[in-house]
Design a protein around this motif. Structure first.
Motif, PDB file in Angstrom:
ATOM      1  N   VAL A 156       1.002  13.951   3.310  1.00  0.00           N
ATOM      2  CA  VAL A 156       2.061  14.552   2.527  1.00  0.00           C
ATOM      3  C   VAL A 156       2.065  15.921   2.181  1.00  0.00           C
ATOM      4  O   VAL A 156       3.141  16.456   2.364  1.00  0.00           O
ATOM      5  N   LYS A 157       0.821  16.567   2.099  1.00  0.00           N
ATOM      6  CA  LYS A 157       0.684  17.792   1.898  1.00  0.00           C
ATOM      7  C   LYS A 157       1.193  18.814   3.092  1.00  0.00           C
ATOM      8  O   LYS A 157       1.783  19.686   3.239  1.00  0.00           O
ATOM      9  N   GLY A 158       1.128  18.009   4.456  1.00  0.00           N
ATOM     10  CA  GLY A 158       1.461  18.519   5.655  1.00  0.00           C
ATOM     11  C   GLY A 158       3.076  18.491   5.747  1.00  0.00           C
ATOM     12  O   GLY A 158       3.561  18.801   6.952  1.00  0.00           O
ATOM     13  N   GLY A 159       3.712  17.890   5.069  1.00  0.00           N
ATOM     14  CA  GLY A 159       5.267  17.731   5.006  1.00  0.00           C
ATOM     15  C   GLY A 159       5.508  16.070   5.412  1.00  0.00           C
ATOM     16  O   GLY A 159       6.566  15.747   5.242  1.00  0.00           O
ATOM     17  N   GLY A 160       4.634  15.328   5.112  1.00  0.00           N
ATOM     18  CA  GLY A 160       5.139  13.912   5.169  1.00  0.00           C
ATOM     19  C   GLY A 160       5.576  13.431   3.816  1.00  0.00           C
ATOM     20  O   GLY A 160       5.638  14.163   2.891  1.00  0.00           O
ATOM     21  N   LYS A 161       6.166  12.038   3.831  1.00  0.00           N
ATOM     22  CA  LYS A 161       6.773  11.756   2.296  1.00  0.00           C
ATOM     23  C   LYS A 161       5.804  10.465   2.298  1.00  0.00           C
ATOM     24  O   LYS A 161       5.533   9.914   3.205  1.00  0.00           O
ATOM     25  N   TYR A 162       5.782  10.160   0.897  1.00  0.00           N
ATOM     26  CA  TYR A 162       5.049   8.708   0.332  1.00  0.00           C
ATOM     27  C   TYR A 162       5.955   7.576   0.952  1.00  0.00           C
ATOM     28  O   TYR A 162       7.185   7.819   0.915  1.00  0.00           O
ATOM     29  N   VAL A 163       5.411   6.805   1.436  1.00  0.00           N
ATOM     30  CA  VAL A 163       5.978   5.311   1.772  1.00  0.00           C
ATOM     31  C   VAL A 163       5.308   4.098   1.226  1.00  0.00           C
ATOM     32  O   VAL A 163       4.102   4.223   0.782  1.00  0.00           O
ATOM     33  N   PHE A 164       5.957   3.075   1.113  1.00  0.00           N
ATOM     34  CA  PHE A 164       5.387   1.695   0.742  1.00  0.00           C
ATOM     35  C   PHE A 164       5.284   0.828   2.122  1.00  0.00           C
ATOM     36  O   PHE A 164       6.414   0.471   2.626  1.00  0.00           O
ATOM     37  N   VAL A 165       4.023   0.254   2.121  1.00  0.00           N
ATOM     38  CA  VAL A 165       4.003  -0.662   3.131  1.00  0.00           C
ATOM     39  C   VAL A 165       3.648  -2.160   2.606  1.00  0.00           C
ATOM     40  O   VAL A 165       2.777  -2.378   1.674  1.00  0.00           O
ATOM     41  N   ARG A 209       0.850  -1.098   0.022  1.00  0.00           N
ATOM     42  CA  ARG A 209      -0.072  -0.024   0.024  1.00  0.00           C
ATOM     43  C   ARG A 209       0.705   1.305   0.059  1.00  0.00           C
ATOM     44  O   ARG A 209       1.850   1.195   0.659  1.00  0.00           O
ATOM     45  N   ILE A 210       0.405   2.103  -0.787  1.00  0.00           N
ATOM     46  CA  ILE A 210       0.985   3.765  -0.820  1.00  0.00           C
ATOM     47  C   ILE A 210       0.629   4.388   0.502  1.00  0.00           C
ATOM     48  O   ILE A 210      -0.693   4.606   0.529  1.00  0.00           O
ATOM     49  N   SER A 211       1.273   4.719   1.418  1.00  0.00           N
ATOM     50  CA  SER A 211       0.852   5.269   2.492  1.00  0.00           C
ATOM     51  C   SER A 211       2.003   6.688   2.675  1.00  0.00           C
ATOM     52  O   SER A 211       2.464   7.077   1.942  1.00  0.00           O
ATOM     53  N   ASP A 212       2.059   7.173   3.892  1.00  0.00           N
ATOM     54  CA  ASP A 212       2.863   8.295   4.219  1.00  0.00           C
ATOM     55  C   ASP A 212       3.640   8.123   5.605  1.00  0.00           C
ATOM     56  O   ASP A 212       3.256   7.291   6.393  1.00  0.00           O
ATOM     57  N   SER A 213       4.786   8.827   5.563  1.00  0.00           N
ATOM     58  CA  SER A 213       5.862   8.744   6.577  1.00  0.00           C
ATOM     59  C   SER A 213       5.304   9.226   8.159  1.00  0.00           C
ATOM     60  O   SER A 213       5.561   8.539   8.989  1.00  0.00           O
ATOM     61  N   MET A 214       4.060   9.942   8.235  1.00  0.00           N
ATOM     62  CA  MET A 214       3.440  10.271   9.445  1.00  0.00           C
ATOM     63  C   MET A 214       2.547   9.177  10.041  1.00  0.00           C
ATOM     64  O   MET A 214       2.906   8.957  11.258  1.00  0.00           O
ATOM     65  N   CYS A 215       1.709   8.604   9.145  1.00  0.00           N
ATOM     66  CA  CYS A 215       1.092   7.396   9.722  1.00  0.00           C
ATOM     67  C   CYS A 215       1.792   5.973   9.470  1.00  0.00           C
ATOM     68  O   CYS A 215       1.520   5.058  10.479  1.00  0.00           O
ATOM     69  N   GLY A 216       2.636   5.752   8.537  1.00  0.00           N
ATOM     70  CA  GLY A 216       3.270   4.249   8.471  1.00  0.00           C
ATOM     71  C   GLY A 216       2.311   3.350   7.879  1.00  0.00           C
ATOM     72  O   GLY A 216       1.485   3.429   7.128  1.00  0.00           O
ATOM     73  N   ALA A 217       2.294   2.317   8.649  1.00  0.00           N
ATOM     74  CA  ALA A 217       1.384   1.243   8.276  1.00  0.00           C
ATOM     75  C   ALA A 217      -0.035   1.240   8.756  1.00  0.00           C
ATOM     76  O   ALA A 217      -0.828   0.662   8.374  1.00  0.00           O
TER      77      ALA A 217
END
Length: 106
Positions: A49-58, A17-25
């Protein structure tokens, strides 16, 4: 350059899943904080992501960093379960393609 160097740099495909670095899994905590907004995982990922997080892959319970954050496919598939193709070095993937998984006929 030896054959091992080529094998290590080869592209692979994973399902996750494509997620974000703030929420992770898990987006559960962030979504719970915004109960009135009725956020989906996609909404949450895009907002973080708009708030400064990065895309991550879980995938498989592990969170992987994504090197090429400007790839348009990341925004298109934010919050989705996908098949991601790319090159992994350590815990970071340079993404070359993202597609929705093919649904199996029942």
């Amino acid at each position: 350059m030896g054959l091992a160097a080529f094998a290590q740099a080869a592209e692979k495909t994973w399902t996750g899943r494509i997620s974000d670095s703030m929420c992770g899994a898990s987006h559960a905590k962030m979504i719970a904080e915004h109960t009135g907004a009725k956020m989906t995982e996609r909404d949450c990922t895009l907002t973080c992501v708009k708030g400064g997080g990065k895309y991550v892959f879980v995938s498989g319970g592990k969170v992987y960093n994504i090197e090429n954050q400007d790839l348009a496919l990341l925004q298109k598939h934010a919050g989705h379960t996908v098949r991601l193709t790319g090159e992994m070095k350590g815990d970071t993937i340079t993404v070359s393609n993202i597609v929705m998984p093919v649904k199996k006929a029942s």
